[in-house]
Design a protein around this motif. Structure first.
Motif, mmCIF file in Angstrom:
data_model
loop_
_atom_site.group_PDB
_atom_site.id
_atom_site.type_symbol
_atom_site.label_atom_id
_atom_site.label_comp_id
_atom_site.label_asym_id
_atom_site.label_seq_id
_atom_site.Cartn_x
_atom_site.Cartn_y
_atom_site.Cartn_z
ATOM 1 N N ASP A 389 -26.519 32.844 16.884
ATOM 2 C CA ASP A 389 -26.974 33.108 15.517
ATOM 3 C C ASP A 389 -27.444 31.788 14.914
ATOM 4 O O ASP A 389 -26.625 30.934 14.571
ATOM 5 C CB ASP A 389 -25.837 33.691 14.687
ATOM 6 N N PRO A 390 -28.744 31.578 14.763
ATOM 7 C CA PRO A 390 -29.228 30.271 14.291
ATOM 8 C C PRO A 390 -28.864 29.977 12.844
ATOM 9 O O PRO A 390 -28.852 28.824 12.425
ATOM 10 C CB PRO A 390 -30.741 30.368 14.475
ATOM 11 N N GLN A 391 -28.586 31.024 12.060
ATOM 12 C CA GLN A 391 -28.200 30.790 10.666
ATOM 13 C C GLN A 391 -26.876 30.056 10.591
ATOM 14 O O GLN A 391 -26.687 29.158 9.759
ATOM 15 C CB GLN A 391 -28.109 32.129 9.918
ATOM 16 N N ALA A 392 -25.933 30.418 11.455
ATOM 17 C CA ALA A 392 -24.604 29.816 11.427
ATOM 18 C C ALA A 392 -24.512 28.585 12.304
ATOM 19 O O ALA A 392 -23.580 27.787 12.159
ATOM 20 C CB ALA A 392 -23.561 30.843 11.873
ATOM 21 N N ALA A 393 -25.453 28.391 13.219
ATOM 22 C CA ALA A 393 -25.358 27.313 14.204
ATOM 23 C C ALA A 393 -25.849 25.988 13.638
ATOM 24 O O ALA A 393 -26.756 25.945 12.802
ATOM 25 C CB ALA A 393 -26.177 27.674 15.443
ATOM 26 N N THR A 394 -25.256 24.911 14.110
ATOM 27 C CA THR A 394 -25.781 23.569 13.862
ATOM 28 C C THR A 394 -26.818 23.246 14.933
ATOM 29 O O THR A 394 -26.957 23.971 15.927
ATOM 30 C CB THR A 394 -24.659 22.528 13.924
#
Length: 788
Positions: A389-394
């Protein structure tokens, strides 16, 4: 466009040895080397414990069971089947006539991991035995028991091992009746507790961590065998983007595991949390790997488990020991620990990116899993994949995967992630995208707009992949009349392609490639499936150089602690010189190192300001070192030549390399530096120069690895060869010190974490060591200069 500002520090150069580094102040203890050493020590322990008959301490009621488990663990940990002790164990296992589910299952898995072609007949025999003893009547239909005789009900532990063995048997070519999978899938679904957990037996038994992990692994395997595919092939061709089966079995189980997560106990067992702990960790690894999750809840399951197991390993004989039941046998506990550490560290090949609207990102749920399995077979390398999930990922989370796969039929909802994706690409990442389903025009248009925002510069735009591009032939040849020819687009960024975009479906054909779905289909459809697999394989080969890194490579590099004592206490400022010869053609190289360095606890003081300057800038003398690279012809202005000469004569150091060994840039640099220093010529730096030793606190680099493109015959895949050589660095001395250091072979692309097979230059590891030694040399007394 102005070049991006770049800095380098001693720490940053070492960081390049471990690509995709994620450093955290809360996670300073675990290193990649510790993981590898722990596995090696555990392997040595088990090998030394083997008896002369090729066995370990088997239980009386399960003859051969522990021996099969130890053999499986050793093979999984990387011991070759040809090893004499493995050969002895396999020979013993072939003589067994087991009559218990556990032992038959473990024998089968060991043979599948060892020499499956040789043992396929015995593997098939065991698969038939396991199918025959499956319970087919009563409330526990679809499960397995020990077996102990008629009327004895099944349990979830025996059932898990039966499923694992049948799955491995099928993977190596054995046949399993589809009815077996159907009964098992129904059993696992129906015996799940309302809270998402599983217990040891179905009726009114509270869930535990070990049995919930068993349920997750078995459910993923069984449902994958029987569920309706999102793509199907028949005599009329292929149907894509079919509605998948809907259920929440997996998600409910993952919620339970996340809520009860622990690696120090087997959760859900009040008063008996220490029981079956290693068995639980063995199952936990399978949950993470088969569900393609890096995190369970908020927990990085592999890192947490590895830290715990390494802390529990005996410091003297390197065994593991659990409590109670079979885990008080160190051969059992050590084998289960090795299975967690070895399987859990498998390299991530790619990550499938979540995005809206809805579940559009997952129109073909098995696509990436099937492609990964295909690449595994082609490269003979165990791999895994992830959902992300790119929204939650650094950015560091993104970098766990060398390739991000973005798929859909509608315009993707990725707004606000442009900077994160650009940072990922700058640090060596790769985007692989495709428009799927019959009309993927919405995704096609939306993805192009997203890429335009990632790359606002005019020179980095999608362009059609021409016949010369390596993705058509780097690993396998794509047919000239493939429907994908003319439908693939790329973005060329510096010295590499960083984006491949297919405007037509690939994932549909990966989806349908699953076992048992290719019967009685037209030849043209088979060719299309082969084309899709070949393109997927080629993109993975280009993006990873066929060398994806194990998960432990993201842990803190063990060398870092040794650098602080050698680090200069002044501010290190590195100027990147602007010029017209491609000063930004490896834009992520040193910038990547700076970002990684800024995450560590440094004693070196690294300026965070961007410094992109011309050689004539009055600020040049304020910089400790200047760096430049390129791949085209260029010329300094008279003012730049004069300023650069003054800088070098007053103690400055210029470090440069030729991207991909560009002859054009090399000739231009030699010409220009001779003009700058009024006739002084670059000459090969002798191998005994302190620059090539660890005298200044760096590395001994008197022998390094360099990649050379191998000559390929027409129509053959691209290959390269790596050879050990003395580093070829040229220099100019002023007042007894090196003032100019130049590499005619590539360093920058490797520092950018991309070693293109057609690029002549040093490998990532040795490019980083060279960069480190140059910096450490510049700080040494031999260089005669200290940081300002």
């Amino acid at each position: 466009m102005r070049c991006r500002s770049l800095f380098i520090s001693a720490l940053a150069a070492v960081v390049a040895l471990a690509p995709m580094l994620r450093v955290s102040a809360q996670q300073p203890s675990l290193t990649a080397e510790q993981v590898r050493q722990s596995i090696t020590q555990g392997v040595d322990y088990l090998l030394n414990e083997q008896s002369g008959q090729g066995t370990w301490d088997d239980m009386v009621e399960y003859p051969g069971g522990v021996t099969a488990l130890c053999t499986l663990a050793l093979l999984t940990a990387g011991v070759e089947p040809s090893h004499p002790k493995i050969q002895k164990s396999l020979a013993y296992l072939r003589t067994l006539q087991p009559e218990k589910t556990y032992t038959v299952a473990l024998q089968t898995m060991a043979l599948c991991e060892g020499e499956p072609t040789k043992d396929l007949a015995l593997i098939q025999k065991n698969a038939l035995w396991l199918s025959r003893v499956q319970i087919t009547q009563g409330p526990r239909t679809g499960s397995w028991s020990y077996p102990l005789g008629p009327g004895v009900g099944g349990d979830n532990s025996n059932s898990q091992f039966a499923v694992l063995a049948l799955h491995e048997a099928e993977r190596v070519g054995a046949k399993v009746d589809p009815a077996v999978w159907k009964l098992a899938a129904t059993y696992w679904k129906e015996c799940q507790n309302p809270d998402g957990s599983w217990g040891y037996q179905p009726e009114n038994m509270p869930g535990s961590g070990s049995m919930t992990c068993a349920g997750v692994g078995a459910w993923i395997i069984c449902s994958g065998k029987v569920s309706a595919a999102a793509a199907q092939a028949d005599a009329n061709g292929i149907q894509c983007c079919l509605p998948p089966d809907q259920n929440d079995v997996l998600e409910r189980a993952l919620v339970w595991l996340g809520r009860n997560f622990s690696v120090r106990r087997n959760p859900g067992q009040p008063g008996a949390a220490s029981q079956w702990q290693f068995y639980y960790l063995y199952g936990l690894e399978r949950v993470g790997r088969l569900s393609a999750r890096r995190f369970i809840g908020d927990h990085d399951w592999y890192r947490a488990g590895a830290e715990y197991l390494i802390s529990r390993q005996d410091q003297f004989n390197h065994q593991w020991l659990g409590e109670g039941h079979s885990e008080d046998n160190p051969h059992v506990a050590t084998s289960l620990a090795l299975l967690f550490l070895s399987k859990g560290r498998r390299p991530v090949l790619m990550a499938k990116v979540k995005h809206g609207p809805g579940e559009d990102w997952n129109r073909h749920p098995s696509d990436v899993a099937n492609l990964t399995a295909y690449v595994e077979r082609e490269w003979n390398l165990n791999l895994t994949w992830q959902i992300l999930d790119p929204q939650a990922a650094t950015v560091e989370d993104l970098l766990q995967a060398p390739v991000l796969f973005v798929s859909g039929s509608q315009s993707p909802e990725l707004g606000g992630l442009e900077t994160k994706f650009r940072d990922y690409i700058d640090r060596g990442g790769f985007i692989f995208a495709e428009a799927c389903c019959t009309d993927g025009s919405g995704f096609k248009d939306g993805m192009k707009k997203f890429l335009d925002k990632i790359f606002p510069e005019g020179e980095y735009k999608l362009r059609q992949a021409g016949p010369e591009h390596p993705i058509w032939r780097i690993d396998r040849l794509v047919r000239p009349d493939s429907p994908y020819v003319g439908r693939l687009w790329t973005i060329e960024y510096g010295c590499r392609t960083c984006v491949v975009f297919s405007e037509v479906d690939l994932s549909c054909y990966w989806e349908v490639f699953g076992r048992g779905r290719l019967d009685n289909i037209p030849q043209q459809t088979m060719l299309r499936i082969e084309d899709a697999n070949t393109i997927g394989l080629n993109v993975m080969a280009y993006a990873t150089n066929r060398e994806p890194k194990g998960k432990e490579e993201s842990f803190l590099a063990s060398d870092l602690a040794d650098l602080d004592a050698n680090a200069d206490r002044g501010v290190i400022r590195i100027a990147k010189l602007l010029h017209g010869g491609g000063c930004n053609d490896a834009p992520g190289a040193l910038a990547n190192l700076l970002r990684s360095a800024s995450q560590g606890e440094l004693k070196l003081q690294i300026s965070q300001q961007p410094f992109e300057i011309s050689a004539s800038d009055p600020a040049l003398p304020r910089f400790h070192m200047a760096f430049m690279h390129g791949r085209h012809d260029f010329r300094f202005t008279p003012e730049e030549r004069k300023s650069l000469r003054t800088y070098l004569e007053n103690g400055g150091l210029l470090f440069a390399d030729s991207i991909c060994a560009s002859k054009e840039f090399t000739a231009a640099f030699r010409r220009e530096i001779e003009i700058v220093l009024e006739g002084a010529k670059l000459a090969r730096i002798p191998a005994d120069n302190p620059l090539f030793t660890d005298a200044a606190g760096g590395f001994n680099i008197q022998q390094v690895s360099r990649r050379e493109p191998a000559a390929a015959q027409a129509g053959q895949p691209i290959r390269s060869r790596v050879q050990k050589v003395q580093p070829e660095l040229d220099g100019i001395e002023l007042d007894g010190r090196l003032a100019v250091i130049f590499s005619p072979y590539d360093i920058s692309c490797a520092l950018e974490q991309h070693e293109a097979l057609q690029c002549r230059g040093y490998t990532r590891e040795d490019a980083a060591k060279i960069a480190l030694n140059v910096l450490m040399y510049s700080l040494s007394p031999e260089a005669g200069m200290k940081a300002p």
